[in-house]
Write an enzyme that holds these catalytic residues in place. Structure first.
Site, PDB file in Angstrom:
ATOM      1  N   CYS A  24      44.000  41.653  35.950  1.00 53.84           N
ATOM      2  CA  CYS A  24      44.919  42.686  35.469  1.00 53.84           C
ATOM      3  C   CYS A  24      45.149  42.600  33.969  1.00 53.84           C
ATOM      4  CB  CYS A  24      46.249  42.582  36.202  1.00 53.84           C
ATOM      5  SG  CYS A  24      47.083  41.030  35.867  1.00 53.84           S
ATOM      6  N   CYS A  49      50.174  37.455  41.380  1.00 51.70           N
ATOM      7  CA  CYS A  49      51.012  37.410  40.186  1.00 51.70           C
ATOM      8  C   CYS A  49      51.773  36.098  40.120  1.00 51.70           C
ATOM      9  CB  CYS A  49      51.994  38.562  40.183  1.00 51.70           C
ATOM     10  SG  CYS A  49      51.242  40.146  40.530  1.00 51.70           S
TER      11      CYS A  49
END
Ligand code: FES
Length: 131
Positions: free
Chosen positions: A35, A105
Site C-alpha cells: 500500500c 496494517c
C-alpha cells in the site's frame, strides 16, 4: 469481523503517543510495499532495558494509525525483550478485533516497533564495544 470496533475508531480519532522523541534510544522506519504506507517508531529505553516512552509518526491508513497507537500503549513499561514479542494478534485483540483485510496494517506497527528495538540493540552493542 468486517467493521471497525469502537476502540479502533477511538484510537484512530485520538491517537496516543504520536510525535517524535529527540535523541531516541532506538528508531526505525518501515514501509508496506503493497500500500506504500510508512511508519516511524521512536523508543526511549532506561538502563534496565525497560521502555519508558514510545512515539510514532505515520503516513498510513486509519488501521495503521489505530494499531500504532495501541501498540505504543502496550509497549510502555515492558522490557525490550517483552515488547519484541508483541504480535499483530495481541494488538488486534486489544483493539477488540480488526477487519481481516486490515490485519496486514497491524504488521506495520509491530514491525516498526521491532525495527526500533533492533536499532536500540545495535546501538547498545556498539556502545559496549567501545566502552
Ligand atoms: Fe497500508 Fe493499512 S492500508 S497500512
Amino acid at each position: 469481523m468486517e467493521e471497525y470496533s469502537d476502540k479502533v475508531m477511538d484510537h484512530f480519532a485520538h491517537p496516543r503517543n504520536t510525535g517524535v522523541i529527540e535523541n531516541p534510544s532506538g528508531e526505525a522506519t518501515v514501509g508496506n510495499p503493497t500500500c506504500g504506507d510508512l511508519m516511524t517508531f521512536y523508543i526511549d529505553v532506561d538502563d534496565n532495558d525497560v521502555i519508558r516512552d514510545v512515539k510514532f509518526k505515520t503516513f498510513g491508513c486509519g488501521a495503521a494509525i489505530a494499531t500504532s497507537s495501541m501498540i505504543t500503549e502496550i509497549a510502555v513499561g515492558k522490557t525490550v525483550d517483552e515488547a519484541y514479542k508483541i504480535t499483530r494478534k495481541d494488538v488486534a485483540y486489544d483493539l477488540d478485533g480488526l477487519p481481516k483485510i486490515k490485519m496486514h496494517c497491524s504488521n506495520l506497527a509491530s514491525d516498526a516497533l521491532r525495527a526500533a528495538i533492533d536499532d536500540y540493540r545495535a546501538k547498545k552493542a556498539k556502545k559496549e564495544e567501545n566502552a
